[in-house]
Write a protein that holds these residues in place. Structure first.
Motif, PDB file in Angstrom:
ATOM      1  N   HIS A  74      37.393  50.764  34.037  1.00  0.00           N
ATOM      2  CA  HIS A  74      37.752  49.997  33.562  1.00  0.00           C
ATOM      3  C   HIS A  74      39.072  50.891  34.008  1.00  0.00           C
ATOM      4  O   HIS A  74      40.032  50.090  34.254  1.00  0.00           O
ATOM      5  CB  HIS A  74      37.891  50.503  31.857  1.00  0.00           C
ATOM      6  N   LEU A  75      39.548  51.953  33.464  1.00  0.00           N
ATOM      7  CA  LEU A  75      40.543  52.404  34.632  1.00  0.00           C
ATOM      8  C   LEU A  75      41.409  51.907  36.254  1.00  0.00           C
ATOM      9  O   LEU A  75      42.473  51.761  35.956  1.00  0.00           O
ATOM     10  CB  LEU A  75      40.609  54.314  34.309  1.00  0.00           C
ATOM     11  N   GLU A  76      40.352  51.598  36.747  1.00  0.00           N
ATOM     12  CA  GLU A  76      40.423  50.920  38.190  1.00  0.00           C
ATOM     13  C   GLU A  76      40.745  48.957  37.671  1.00  0.00           C
ATOM     14  O   GLU A  76      41.711  49.231  38.383  1.00  0.00           O
ATOM     15  CB  GLU A  76      39.015  51.192  38.638  1.00  0.00           C
ATOM     16  N   ALA A  77      40.517  48.419  36.628  1.00  0.00           N
ATOM     17  CA  ALA A  77      40.160  47.378  36.248  1.00  0.00           C
ATOM     18  C   ALA A  77      41.205  46.765  36.393  1.00  0.00           C
ATOM     19  O   ALA A  77      42.556  46.072  36.326  1.00  0.00           O
ATOM     20  CB  ALA A  77      39.922  46.979  35.760  1.00  0.00           C
ATOM     21  N   ALA A  78      41.727  48.423  34.880  1.00  0.00           N
ATOM     22  CA  ALA A  78      43.640  47.542  34.343  1.00  0.00           C
ATOM     23  C   ALA A  78      44.380  48.417  34.950  1.00  0.00           C
ATOM     24  O   ALA A  78      45.191  47.301  34.899  1.00  0.00           O
ATOM     25  CB  ALA A  78      43.299  49.102  33.150  1.00  0.00           C
ATOM     26  N   GLN A  79      44.139  49.231  35.895  1.00  0.00           N
ATOM     27  CA  GLN A  79      45.233  49.356  37.277  1.00  0.00           C
ATOM     28  C   GLN A  79      45.839  48.020  37.718  1.00  0.00           C
ATOM     29  O   GLN A  79      46.993  47.992  38.052  1.00  0.00           O
ATOM     30  CB  GLN A  79      45.138  50.302  37.966  1.00  0.00           C
ATOM     31  N   TYR A  80      44.594  47.248  38.322  1.00  0.00           N
ATOM     32  CA  TYR A  80      44.641  46.025  38.976  1.00  0.00           C
ATOM     33  C   TYR A  80      45.654  45.620  38.008  1.00  0.00           C
ATOM     34  O   TYR A  80      46.377  43.724  37.769  1.00  0.00           O
ATOM     35  CB  TYR A  80      43.352  45.865  39.454  1.00  0.00           C
ATOM     36  N   ILE A  81      44.816  44.968  36.684  1.00  0.00           N
ATOM     37  CA  ILE A  81      45.852  43.995  35.913  1.00  0.00           C
ATOM     38  C   ILE A  81      46.885  43.749  35.230  1.00  0.00           C
ATOM     39  O   ILE A  81      48.020  42.841  35.887  1.00  0.00           O
ATOM     40  CB  ILE A  81      45.056  43.465  34.418  1.00  0.00           C
ATOM     41  N   VAL A  82      47.803  45.389  35.726  1.00  0.00           N
ATOM     42  CA  VAL A  82      49.057  45.803  35.273  1.00  0.00           C
ATOM     43  C   VAL A  82      49.286  45.007  36.279  1.00  0.00           C
ATOM     44  O   VAL A  82      50.615  44.651  35.754  1.00  0.00           O
ATOM     45  CB  VAL A  82      49.218  46.822  35.009  1.00  0.00           C
ATOM     46  N   SER A  83      48.576  45.013  37.056  1.00  0.00           N
ATOM     47  CA  SER A  83      50.058  44.473  38.477  1.00  0.00           C
ATOM     48  C   SER A  83      50.150  43.485  38.754  1.00  0.00           C
ATOM     49  O   SER A  83      51.086  43.001  39.684  1.00  0.00           O
ATOM     50  CB  SER A  83      48.768  45.555  39.838  1.00  0.00           C
ATOM     51  N   VAL A  84      49.215  42.291  38.167  1.00  0.00           N
ATOM     52  CA  VAL A  84      49.344  41.321  37.786  1.00  0.00           C
ATOM     53  C   VAL A  84      49.647  40.107  37.086  1.00  0.00           C
ATOM     54  O   VAL A  84      49.822  39.027  36.418  1.00  0.00           O
ATOM     55  CB  VAL A  84      47.683  40.293  38.861  1.00  0.00           C
ATOM     56  N   LEU A  85      49.891  41.234  35.564  1.00  0.00           N
ATOM     57  CA  LEU A  85      50.032  40.643  34.528  1.00  0.00           C
ATOM     58  C   LEU A  85      51.069  40.438  33.566  1.00  0.00           C
ATOM     59  O   LEU A  85      52.340  40.425  34.398  1.00  0.00           O
ATOM     60  CB  LEU A  85      50.182  41.412  33.286  1.00  0.00           C
ATOM     61  N   ASP A  86      51.259  39.356  33.530  1.00  0.00           N
ATOM     62  CA  ASP A  86      52.748  38.785  32.876  1.00  0.00           C
ATOM     63  C   ASP A  86      52.635  38.818  31.455  1.00  0.00           C
ATOM     64  O   ASP A  86      53.506  39.682  31.124  1.00  0.00           O
ATOM     65  CB  ASP A  86      52.952  36.766  32.918  1.00  0.00           C
ATOM     66  N   ALA A  87      51.581  38.122  30.772  1.00  0.00           N
ATOM     67  CA  ALA A  87      51.642  38.993  29.289  1.00  0.00           C
ATOM     68  C   ALA A  87      50.255  39.174  28.764  1.00  0.00           C
ATOM     69  O   ALA A  87      48.926  39.300  29.793  1.00  0.00           O
ATOM     70  CB  ALA A  87      52.263  37.475  28.450  1.00  0.00           C
ATOM     71  N   GLN A  88      50.615  39.446  28.038  1.00  0.00           N
ATOM     72  CA  GLN A  88      48.754  39.823  27.029  1.00  0.00           C
ATOM     73  C   GLN A  88      48.703  39.457  25.616  1.00  0.00           C
ATOM     74  O   GLN A  88      49.532  40.090  25.128  1.00  0.00           O
ATOM     75  CB  GLN A  88      48.466  41.437  27.592  1.00  0.00           C
ATOM     76  N   ALA A  89      48.125  39.073  24.656  1.00  0.00           N
ATOM     77  CA  ALA A  89      47.086  39.059  23.277  1.00  0.00           C
ATOM     78  C   ALA A  89      46.048  40.019  23.541  1.00  0.00           C
ATOM     79  O   ALA A  89      44.733  39.491  23.808  1.00  0.00           O
ATOM     80  CB  ALA A  89      48.296  38.133  22.676  1.00  0.00           C
ATOM     81  N   SER A  90      45.696  40.669  22.755  1.00  0.00           N
ATOM     82  CA  SER A  90      44.489  40.850  22.166  1.00  0.00           C
ATOM     83  C   SER A  90      44.348  40.694  20.043  1.00  0.00           C
ATOM     84  O   SER A  90      44.972  41.225  19.635  1.00  0.00           O
ATOM     85  CB  SER A  90      43.999  42.250  22.329  1.00  0.00           C
ATOM     86  N   VAL A  91      42.561  41.152  19.908  1.00  0.00           N
ATOM     87  CA  VAL A  91      42.311  40.770  18.823  1.00  0.00           C
ATOM     88  C   VAL A  91      40.914  41.385  18.754  1.00  0.00           C
ATOM     89  O   VAL A  91      40.082  40.774  19.667  1.00  0.00           O
ATOM     90  CB  VAL A  91      41.653  39.215  18.057  1.00  0.00           C
ATOM     91  N   CYS A  92      41.021  42.627  18.292  1.00  0.00           N
ATOM     92  CA  CYS A  92      39.267  43.155  17.528  1.00  0.00           C
ATOM     93  C   CYS A  92      38.921  43.190  16.474  1.00  0.00           C
ATOM     94  O   CYS A  92      40.040  43.403  15.862  1.00  0.00           O
ATOM     95  CB  CYS A  92      40.058  44.613  18.213  1.00  0.00           C
ATOM     96  N   PHE A  93      37.749  42.927  16.109  1.00  0.00           N
ATOM     97  CA  PHE A  93      37.226  43.224  15.265  1.00  0.00           C
ATOM     98  C   PHE A  93      35.860  43.408  15.177  1.00  0.00           C
ATOM     99  O   PHE A  93      35.288  43.647  16.114  1.00  0.00           O
ATOM    100  CB  PHE A  93      37.430  41.659  14.349  1.00  0.00           C
ATOM    101  N   GLU A  94      35.090  43.833  13.199  1.00  0.00           N
ATOM    102  CA  GLU A  94      34.205  44.612  13.535  1.00  0.00           C
ATOM    103  C   GLU A  94      33.346  43.335  12.851  1.00  0.00           C
ATOM    104  O   GLU A  94      33.494  42.362  11.751  1.00  0.00           O
ATOM    105  CB  GLU A  94      34.161  45.327  12.603  1.00  0.00           C
ATOM    106  N   ILE A  95      31.881  42.599  13.316  1.00  0.00           N
ATOM    107  CA  ILE A  95      30.688  42.399  12.811  1.00  0.00           C
ATOM    108  C   ILE A  95      29.760  42.969  12.076  1.00  0.00           C
ATOM    109  O   ILE A  95      29.383  44.161  12.437  1.00  0.00           O
ATOM    110  CB  ILE A  95      30.057  41.613  13.904  1.00  0.00           C
ATOM    111  N   LYS A  96      29.727  43.042  10.470  1.00  0.00           N
ATOM    112  CA  LYS A  96      29.341  43.806   9.700  1.00  0.00           C
ATOM    113  C   LYS A  96      27.504  43.278   9.579  1.00  0.00           C
ATOM    114  O   LYS A  96      28.095  42.171   9.559  1.00  0.00           O
ATOM    115  CB  LYS A  96      28.956  44.061   8.929  1.00  0.00           C
ATOM    116  N   ALA A  97      26.819  44.097   9.992  1.00  0.00           N
ATOM    117  CA  ALA A  97      25.384  44.374   9.705  1.00  0.00           C
ATOM    118  C   ALA A  97      25.066  43.558   8.189  1.00  0.00           C
ATOM    119  O   ALA A  97      25.555  44.248   7.325  1.00  0.00           O
ATOM    120  CB  ALA A  97      24.096  45.244   9.980  1.00  0.00           C
ATOM    121  N   GLU A  98      24.267  42.093   7.877  1.00  0.00           N
ATOM    122  CA  GLU A  98      24.413  42.102   6.437  1.00  0.00           C
ATOM    123  C   GLU A  98      22.850  42.804   6.102  1.00  0.00           C
ATOM    124  O   GLU A  98      21.912  43.003   6.433  1.00  0.00           O
ATOM    125  CB  GLU A  98      24.209  40.508   6.586  1.00  0.00           C
TER     126      GLU A  98
END
Length: 98
Positions: A74-98
């Motif tokens: 992941h760190l290797e991929a992230a290093q590349y992404i930083v070099s080509v990135l203009d902007a980013q946004a994220s959403v992290c959420f949890e799906i709970k078991a019913e």
């Protein structure tokens, strides 16, 4: 289950750059034990406010997500992404078991 969605807008938004970045992200699949699923989808509706790629990752727990974030693949991929990135946004959420 933890689902993390990362939107990426690239500096160079041509089809080749987007395809190369998508392939790099998909290349992480199967290489990080805690990563349950990974998708890297490209946007089909372009525009100034549009993002180019959405990375969707799934984990059993937040701890597994933290392990992923620190993993060398992941760190290797992230290093590349930083070099080509203009902007980013994220959403992290949890799906709970019913």
């Amino acid at each position: 289950m933890i689902v993390n969605n990362l939107l990426l807008k690239l500096k160079n938004r041509d089809a080749d750059s987007i395809k190369k970045t998508q392939a790099l992200l998909l290349g992480m699949k199967g290489k990080i034990e805690v990563l349950l699923d990974l998708q890297a989808e490209t946007n089909i509706r372009q525009g100034r406010s549009a993002y180019d790629i959405m990375l969707i990752t799934k984990f059993k727990s937040m701890e597994d997500m933290e392990t992923y974030l620190a993993h060398p693949v992941h760190l290797e991929a992230a290093q590349y992404i930083v070099s080509v990135l203009d902007a980013q946004a994220s959403v992290c959420f949890e799906i709970k078991a019913e």
